[in-house]
Design an enzyme around this catalytic site. Structure first.
Site, short mmCIF file in Angstrom:
data_model
loop_
_atom_site.label_atom_id
_atom_site.label_comp_id
_atom_site.label_asym_id
_atom_site.label_seq_id
_atom_site.Cartn_x
_atom_site.Cartn_y
_atom_site.Cartn_z
N GLY A 39 0.81 -1.22 0.00
CA GLY A 39 0.00 0.00 0.00
C GLY A 39 0.84 1.26 0.00
O GLY A 39 2.09 1.22 0.09
N ASP A 40 0.18 2.40 -0.19
CA ASP A 40 0.79 3.73 -0.13
C ASP A 40 1.90 3.92 -1.17
O ASP A 40 2.86 4.67 -0.94
CB ASP A 40 1.36 4.01 1.27
CG ASP A 40 0.28 3.94 2.33
OD1 ASP A 40 -0.88 4.28 2.02
OD2 ASP A 40 0.59 3.53 3.47
N LYS A 43 -0.64 5.62 -5.53
CA LYS A 43 -1.71 5.33 -6.50
C LYS A 43 -2.53 6.58 -6.83
O LYS A 43 -2.84 6.87 -7.97
CB LYS A 43 -2.64 4.22 -5.96
CG LYS A 43 -1.92 2.90 -5.72
CD LYS A 43 -2.82 1.88 -5.06
CE LYS A 43 -3.14 2.15 -3.62
NZ LYS A 43 -2.02 2.07 -2.69
N LYS A 45 -1.80 9.78 -6.72
CA LYS A 45 -1.11 10.73 -7.61
C LYS A 45 -1.18 10.25 -9.07
O LYS A 45 -1.49 11.03 -9.98
CB LYS A 45 0.37 10.89 -7.18
CG LYS A 45 1.16 11.62 -8.24
CD LYS A 45 2.63 11.82 -8.01
CE LYS A 45 3.25 12.14 -9.37
NZ LYS A 45 4.55 12.75 -9.33
N GLY A 67 -5.90 5.88 1.85
CA GLY A 67 -5.61 7.31 1.94
C GLY A 67 -4.79 7.62 0.70
O GLY A 67 -3.62 7.25 0.63
N HIS A 68 -5.42 8.20 -0.30
CA HIS A 68 -4.74 8.45 -1.58
C HIS A 68 -4.46 9.94 -1.71
O HIS A 68 -5.37 10.76 -1.77
CB HIS A 68 -5.61 7.95 -2.75
CG HIS A 68 -5.76 6.45 -2.76
ND1 HIS A 68 -6.46 5.77 -3.71
CD2 HIS A 68 -5.27 5.51 -1.92
CE1 HIS A 68 -6.39 4.47 -3.46
NE2 HIS A 68 -5.68 4.28 -2.37
N ARG A 170 -23.35 -12.99 4.19
CA ARG A 170 -24.69 -12.71 3.68
C ARG A 170 -25.55 -11.94 4.68
O ARG A 170 -26.74 -12.13 4.78
CB ARG A 170 -25.39 -14.00 3.22
CG ARG A 170 -24.98 -14.46 1.86
CD ARG A 170 -23.96 -15.53 1.73
NE ARG A 170 -23.62 -16.39 2.79
CZ ARG A 170 -23.80 -17.71 2.77
NH1 ARG A 170 -24.38 -18.28 1.76
NH2 ARG A 170 -23.37 -18.45 3.77
N GLN A 248 -5.03 -0.16 -1.35
CA GLN A 248 -4.07 -1.03 -0.66
C GLN A 248 -3.03 -1.54 -1.68
O GLN A 248 -2.72 -0.82 -2.61
CB GLN A 248 -4.77 -2.20 0.04
CG GLN A 248 -5.61 -1.80 1.25
CD GLN A 248 -6.95 -1.17 0.91
OE1 GLN A 248 -7.75 -1.77 0.23
NE2 GLN A 248 -7.21 0.02 1.42
N VAL A 436 9.12 11.74 -9.57
CA VAL A 436 10.28 12.36 -8.90
C VAL A 436 9.87 13.39 -7.85
O VAL A 436 10.67 14.24 -7.46
CB VAL A 436 11.25 12.98 -9.93
CG1 VAL A 436 11.91 11.91 -10.78
CG2 VAL A 436 10.55 14.01 -10.82
N GLY A 437 8.62 13.32 -7.41
CA GLY A 437 8.13 14.24 -6.38
C GLY A 437 6.63 14.08 -6.26
O GLY A 437 6.00 13.47 -7.14
#
Ligand code: GDP
Ligand code: IMO
Ligand code: MG
Length: 449
Positions: A39-40, A43, A45, A67-68, A170, A248, A436-437
């Site tokens: 994760g992290d 994604k 960006k 948390g994107h 269910r 994730q 790159v940032g």
């Protein structure tokens, strides 16, 4: 014309994007973007960067455990349940059937975005088949974690596991249920959860949680609730392009991740099929995203984790603190054994390397190419990762150059190109984009095809 990041998005002589022409509709597929580590990876960006080449962006699994982060024009946004295509005007964003949605957190997210001037209501659609996270799911998440004691998963505490447990058991409540006898169904579910909490002797106060939750339901009702399966397939057949945004990472997948220290959904490419109602043959490009190093939050195995000052240096330079929980992320060297496994499971066609700039000041950089287990060298990711797994490294020269202002691959230092080539050769897939940032603009396309 703005640089397009997608090979499909070539324009014809009349300036019509190929994918919008009817004669091409037969070929149009759903592209997916998936985290390959724990994760992290960045994604959010990259989904934002790729969105101009698509008509629709859809989240297919997970919930507000995600948390994107996106940065552009000096602003920073963290999205949890809303897809990361929301800032590129005119694009439809869908919360798919595989997502679990917490009304209270969704309301907070919507209000934050609206306060900063982003109108969402005409372009954010929610699947009727998405499941609801109830206020008691959050309490159950906490109760299960405290019961596990030192074996706890280190969840985000957002009720993700209990909500998916009710789905597969269910017993879940879906967005579409809001339209039929909802109060009765809600009361039954809450009564069942209260009994479970009582059996675990878990103390709680539900009043404020429930109040916020019901306000969130009113926010959800402001949006267009759709049969996303039909909608997505219909728009595909019209030749529209869809990007499926993963949450994730592959190593947190419920089936293929480092079980039991995983999340509760299929984070892999196949999750886009079940989480959106898209047939496997309709999956197109598979973007696999990874950091130039590796991080993990929460408990569980992490073979290349660094406990020394190098790990702390990566944490500091990479600002590796959770975007949702603020927890310090565990940091280590890139793990090519785990990445090769993730690429195999996901069928990755294009790689994206993030946070290259974090490595700018290192003299040398290590990459794990195999594991040693009980004296034997192993290149395939094993069933169990425990203390006997020792990472075997190759050490490569660092590039010792500030890459954050670079605009094209022509500016890449020789050592950086060597690092990219080494990763590509080891993984067998080309690196299509390099970041790159954190800013949208700090993204470099590589012409490898
Ligand atoms: P996600 O969950 O995969 O969307 O990733 P997160 O947003 O949780 O974490 C990625 C973090 O790295 C965020 O704080 C981003 O702003 C930041 N970031 C993304 N790409 C880069 C990059 O290339 N360099 C640096 N230094 N930071 C980046
Ligand atoms: P994004 O989409 C990193 C981790 C938690 C915990 C495990 C289970 O931002 O990459 P859960 O709350 O899902 O039951 O927690 O999964 N986890 C994440 N780690 N990034 C995430 O999302 C995560 N979502 C869950 O830390 O170890
Ligand atoms: Mg994140």
């Amino acid at each position: 014309m703005k640089q397009s990041f997608n090979a499909y998005a070539k324009e014809d002589e009349k300036g019509i994007a190929a994918h919008t022409r009817n004669d091409r509709s037969f070929h149009v597929k759903v592209d997916t973007l998936l985290g390959l580590q724990w994760g992290d990876e960045g994604k959010g960006k990259i989904v934002d960067v790729l969105t101009p080449d698509y008509d629709i962006v859809a989240r297919f699994q997970g919930g507000p455990n995600a948390g994107h982060t996106l940065e552009f024009e000096g602003q920073k946004y963290v999205l949890r349940s809303i897809p990361s295509g929301i800032f590129q005007g005119g694009k439809i964003n869908i919360i798919g059937n595989g997502v679990v949605l917490d009304p209270a957190l969704f309301k907070a997210e919507v209000e934050d975005l609206e306060a900063s001037g982003h109108n969402l209501s005409d372009r954010l659609y929610i699947s009727r088949k998405a499941h609801l996270i109830l206020p008691t799911h959050r309490l159950l998440d906490q109760a299960y974690e405290s019961q596990k004691g030192c074996n706890k998963i280190g969840t985000t505490g957002k009720g993700i596991g209990p909500a998916y447990t009710d789905k597969t058991g269910r017993n879940g409540l879906r967005i579409g249920d809001l339209e039929y006898n909802f109060t009765e169904k809600y009361a039954q579910a809450i009564a069942r959860h209260k009994e479970m909490l009582r059996q675990m002797d878990f103390e709680y106060d539900l009043t404020d949680l429930e109040k916020e939750w019901w306000k969130g339901i009113e926010t959800i009702k402001r949006f267009r609730l759709i049969d996303s399966d039909h909608f997505i397939n219909k728009t595909l057949s019209e030749g529209k392009k869809i990007l499926a945004e993963g949450a994730q990472g592959t190593m947190l997948d419920i089936d293929f991740g480092s079980y039991p220290f995983v999340t509760s959904s299929n984070t892999i490419c196949a999750g886009a099929c079940t989480g959106l109602g898209v047939a496997p043959a309709k999956i197109g490009e598979v973007y696999g995203i990874f950091k130039a190093y590796c991080t993990r939050v929460g408990s569980g195995p992490f073979p290349t984790e660094l406990f020394d000052e190098t790990g702390q240096k990566i944490r500091d330079l990479g600002c590796e603190y959770g975007s949702v929980t603020g927890r310090p992320r565990r940091c280590g060297w890139i793990d090519l054994v785990a990445l090769r496994y993730a690429i195999m499971i996901d069928g990755v066609t294009r790689l994206i390397m993030m946070k290259s700039d974090v490595m700018d000041s290192f003299d040398t950089i290590k990459a794990c190419v195999a594991y040693e287990i009980n004296g034997k060298e192993i290149e395939d990711f094993p069933f169990e990762i425990n203390e006997s797994v020792k990472p075997l490294y190759v050490e490569l020269p660092g590039w010792k150059t500030d890459m954050t202002k670079m605009q094209s691959e022509d500016e890449f230092p020789e050592e950086f190109n060597a690092y990219l080539s080494f990763i590509e050769e080891t993984l067998g897939v080309n690196i299509h984009l390099v970041s790159v940032g954190p800013d949208r603009e700090q993204t470099i396309i590589r012409y490898t095809e």
